[in-house]
Design a protein around this motif. Structure first.
Motif, PDB file in Angstrom:
ATOM      1  N   LEU A  23       0.867  -1.227  -0.047  1.00  0.00           N
ATOM      2  CA  LEU A  23      -0.076   0.090  -0.132  1.00  0.00           C
ATOM      3  C   LEU A  23       0.837   1.058  -0.021  1.00  0.00           C
ATOM      4  O   LEU A  23       0.505   2.338  -0.962  1.00  0.00           O
ATOM      5  N   ALA A  24       1.971   1.273   0.725  1.00  0.00           N
ATOM      6  CA  ALA A  24       2.698   2.433   0.744  1.00  0.00           C
ATOM      7  C   ALA A  24       3.377   2.703  -0.533  1.00  0.00           C
ATOM      8  O   ALA A  24       3.638   3.716  -0.865  1.00  0.00           O
ATOM      9  N   GLU A  25       3.914   1.722  -1.175  1.00  0.00           N
ATOM     10  CA  GLU A  25       4.360   1.859  -2.533  1.00  0.00           C
ATOM     11  C   GLU A  25       3.557   2.855  -3.309  1.00  0.00           C
ATOM     12  O   GLU A  25       3.905   3.550  -4.376  1.00  0.00           O
ATOM     13  N   ARG A  26       2.336   2.616  -3.208  1.00  0.00           N
ATOM     14  CA  ARG A  26       1.298   3.304  -4.192  1.00  0.00           C
ATOM     15  C   ARG A  26       0.975   4.563  -3.563  1.00  0.00           C
ATOM     16  O   ARG A  26       0.093   5.318  -4.120  1.00  0.00           O
ATOM     17  N   GLY A  27       1.021   4.991  -2.398  1.00  0.00           N
ATOM     18  CA  GLY A  27       0.638   6.077  -1.504  1.00  0.00           C
ATOM     19  C   GLY A  27       1.284   7.274  -1.720  1.00  0.00           C
ATOM     20  O   GLY A  27       2.227   7.070  -2.329  1.00  0.00           O
ATOM     21  N   ASN A  28       0.596   8.382  -1.260  1.00  0.00           N
ATOM     22  CA  ASN A  28       1.392   9.595  -1.330  1.00  0.00           C
ATOM     23  C   ASN A  28       1.787   9.937  -0.201  1.00  0.00           C
ATOM     24  O   ASN A  28       1.115  10.267   0.920  1.00  0.00           O
ATOM     25  N   PRO A  29       3.055  10.126  -0.104  1.00  0.00           N
ATOM     26  CA  PRO A  29       3.513  10.447   1.470  1.00  0.00           C
ATOM     27  C   PRO A  29       3.326  11.702   2.006  1.00  0.00           C
ATOM     28  O   PRO A  29       3.431  11.957   3.357  1.00  0.00           O
ATOM     29  N   LYS A  30       2.630  12.642   1.330  1.00  0.00           N
ATOM     30  CA  LYS A  30       2.315  13.907   1.753  1.00  0.00           C
ATOM     31  C   LYS A  30       0.934  13.902   2.048  1.00  0.00           C
ATOM     32  O   LYS A  30       0.246  14.998   2.340  1.00  0.00           O
ATOM     33  N   ALA A  31      -0.038  13.100   1.750  1.00  0.00           N
ATOM     34  CA  ALA A  31      -1.350  12.955   1.809  1.00  0.00           C
ATOM     35  C   ALA A  31      -1.920  13.136   3.367  1.00  0.00           C
ATOM     36  O   ALA A  31      -2.733  14.131   3.397  1.00  0.00           O
ATOM     37  N   PHE A  32      -0.983  12.691   4.230  1.00  0.00           N
ATOM     38  CA  PHE A  32      -1.504  12.757   5.676  1.00  0.00           C
ATOM     39  C   PHE A  32      -0.599  13.322   6.493  1.00  0.00           C
ATOM     40  O   PHE A  32       0.875  12.997   6.197  1.00  0.00           O
ATOM     41  N   ASP A  33      -0.755  14.233   7.675  1.00  0.00           N
ATOM     42  CA  ASP A  33       0.676  14.789   8.268  1.00  0.00           C
ATOM     43  C   ASP A  33       0.559  13.949   9.651  1.00  0.00           C
ATOM     44  O   ASP A  33      -0.460  14.458  10.510  1.00  0.00           O
ATOM     45  N   PHE A  34       1.224  12.950  10.055  1.00  0.00           N
ATOM     46  CA  PHE A  34       1.200  12.349  11.419  1.00  0.00           C
ATOM     47  C   PHE A  34       2.818  12.550  11.884  1.00  0.00           C
ATOM     48  O   PHE A  34       3.820  12.925  11.164  1.00  0.00           O
ATOM     49  N   PRO A  35       2.510  12.451  13.265  1.00  0.00           N
ATOM     50  CA  PRO A  35       3.741  12.576  14.159  1.00  0.00           C
ATOM     51  C   PRO A  35       4.845  11.692  13.726  1.00  0.00           C
ATOM     52  O   PRO A  35       4.789  10.508  13.324  1.00  0.00           O
ATOM     53  N   ARG A  36       6.264  12.275  13.602  1.00  0.00           N
ATOM     54  CA  ARG A  36       7.619  11.308  13.637  1.00  0.00           C
ATOM     55  C   ARG A  36       8.140  11.219  14.754  1.00  0.00           C
ATOM     56  O   ARG A  36       9.000  12.103  14.891  1.00  0.00           O
ATOM     57  N   PRO A  37       8.240  10.284  15.295  1.00  0.00           N
ATOM     58  CA  PRO A  37       8.939  10.547  16.921  1.00  0.00           C
ATOM     59  C   PRO A  37      10.211  10.481  16.790  1.00  0.00           C
ATOM     60  O   PRO A  37      10.850   9.670  16.157  1.00  0.00           O
TER      61      PRO A  37
END
Length: 71
Positions: A23-37
């Motif tokens: 799923l990640a390969e097809r996804g948009n890494p900027k679509a949602f903003d989640f925290p990166r610890p």
């Protein structure tokens, strides 16, 4: 790797790593903003609890994404 809590919230099989990777390969890494610890911490001593909480509230507030992932 995803935790059991997140995979249950999203409805993914256990273990979900291969499915997440596809799923990640097809996804948009900027679509949602989640925290990166602690991405700049050289010790790699951190917890994903903040990310898990963000995913939980995001899914609560956007239930249509679980019903129709393209929504």
């Amino acid at each position: 790797m995803f935790s059991t809590k997140r995979e249950k919230l999203i409805g993914l099989p256990t273990p979900p790593a291969r499915k997440i990777d596809r799923l990640a390969e097809r996804g948009n890494p900027k679509a949602f903003d989640f925290p990166r610890p602690m991405i700049n911490d050289p010790t790699h001593d951190f917890s994903f609890s903040g990310l898990k909480t963000s995913v939980r509230y995001f899914l609560r507030d956007h239930p249509a994404l679980l019903e129709n992932p393209k929504a």
